[in-house]
Design a protein around this motif. Structure first.
Motif, PDB file in Angstrom:
ATOM      1  N   GLN A   9       0.839  -1.204   0.000  1.00 53.00           N
ATOM      2  CA  GLN A   9       0.000   0.000   0.000  1.00 53.00           C
ATOM      3  C   GLN A   9       0.870   1.248   0.000  1.00 53.00           C
ATOM      4  N   SER A  58      -0.097  -3.819   4.723  1.00 53.83           N
ATOM      5  CA  SER A  58      -0.993  -3.023   3.894  1.00 53.83           C
ATOM      6  C   SER A  58      -2.450  -3.376   4.166  1.00 53.83           C
ATOM      7  N   GLU A  59      -3.290  -2.361   4.097  1.00 54.89           N
ATOM      8  CA  GLU A  59      -4.733  -2.542   4.233  1.00 54.89           C
ATOM      9  C   GLU A  59      -5.110  -3.275   5.513  1.00 54.89           C
ATOM     10  N   CYS A  60      -4.498  -2.898   6.632  1.00 53.08           N
ATOM     11  CA  CYS A  60      -4.833  -3.547   7.902  1.00 53.08           C
ATOM     12  C   CYS A  60      -4.656  -2.543   9.046  1.00 53.08           C
ATOM     13  N   GLN A 105      -6.505   0.452   6.367  1.00 53.81           N
ATOM     14  CA  GLN A 105      -7.495   0.053   5.372  1.00 53.81           C
ATOM     15  C   GLN A 105      -8.584   1.103   5.195  1.00 53.81           C
TER      16      GLN A 105
END
Length: 240
Positions: A51, A102-104, A126
């Motif tokens: 990300q 990423s995205e967490c 996220q």
């Protein structure tokens, strides 16, 4: 903190987006937005599924190191910034995040100048593509545009409460250790006093047994008698 009138609030969110993150609002603006993004410095290591997070550093200090971990884990990652990379104060950058973060939801540890560290707790990566980093005296926090809530979210109150709770626990631990040390010193002093008393008692009993033995020996001699100093620190038996 935020103005409650809907129009003013929307204008404020729009200003935040323009200042911190280039967001494409339509296909016709995509080219201009990509051109704007290309002017930003990219830091971190690019990964295929990683990300990109737009970071606006308004902490008042340069950021020298960024480490990450998932909440509840103990071990921090290595530095997300590459060798010699820093994010200067008032600088906007594109930060490439490792794929696994990423995205967490993540904890992020920032190291500022002079090795001062602050932690951003449970940041929902996220839910945003851009953050503004601020620093209070005892903690750091961010403002970000939440895609879920469609509003600007500040973590300042949350980070302050976390710091206050950690400070309370730290003081309680210091007090517990102080009491334990006082108890340990008191126990040592009492044990030393008991040992000294036992030594004095043993010495007194030994002296008493010696005197009793000398008296018994005198009584056993023919006709009785008494002990007399020999003038050299010793004793001699003188018969009656």
């Amino acid at each position: 903190m935020w103005v409650k009138r809907p129009l003013a609030k929307l204008l404020w969110i729009g200003c935040f987006l323009l200042a911190c993150c280039p967001v494409c609002v339509s296909a016709s603006e995509e080219y201009a937005s990509n051109l704007w993004m290309s002017d930003l410095k990219t830091v971190g290591k690019q990964e295929e599924n990683g990300q990109t997070l737009f970071v606006f550093n308004q902490s008042g200090k340069k950021i020298k190191k960024i480490q990450m971990k998932k909440p509840g884990k103990e071990e921090w990652s290595g530095n997300v910034l590459q060798k010699s990379e820093v994010i200067e104060n008032e600088e906007k950058v594109q930060l490439c995040l490792p794929e696994k973060f990423s995205e967490c939801k993540c904890d992020i540890r920032l190291t500022f100048g002079k090795e001062e560290t602050k932690i951003l707790h449970g940041l929902k990566l996220q839910d945003t593509v851009s953050i503004r980093v601020y620093q209070a005296e005892k903690y750091a926090y961010v403002d970000y545009v939440s895609m879920e809530e469609k509003d600007i979210i500040s973590t300042e109150k949350t980070e302050r409460k976390i710091w206050e709770e950690e400070e309370r626990k730290r003081r309680e631990e210091e007090e517990r250790r102080r009491r334990e040390e006082e108890e340990r010193q008191r126990a040592l002093a009492e044990a030393a006093a008991r040992a000294a008393a036992a030594k004095r008692a043993a010495s007194s009993r030994s002296s008493g047994r010696s005197s009793s033995s000398r008296r018994s020996e005198g009584c056993a001699d023919s006709g009785g008698g008494r002990y007399k100093s020999d003038g050299h620190g010793g004793w001699v038996w003188v018969s009656n």
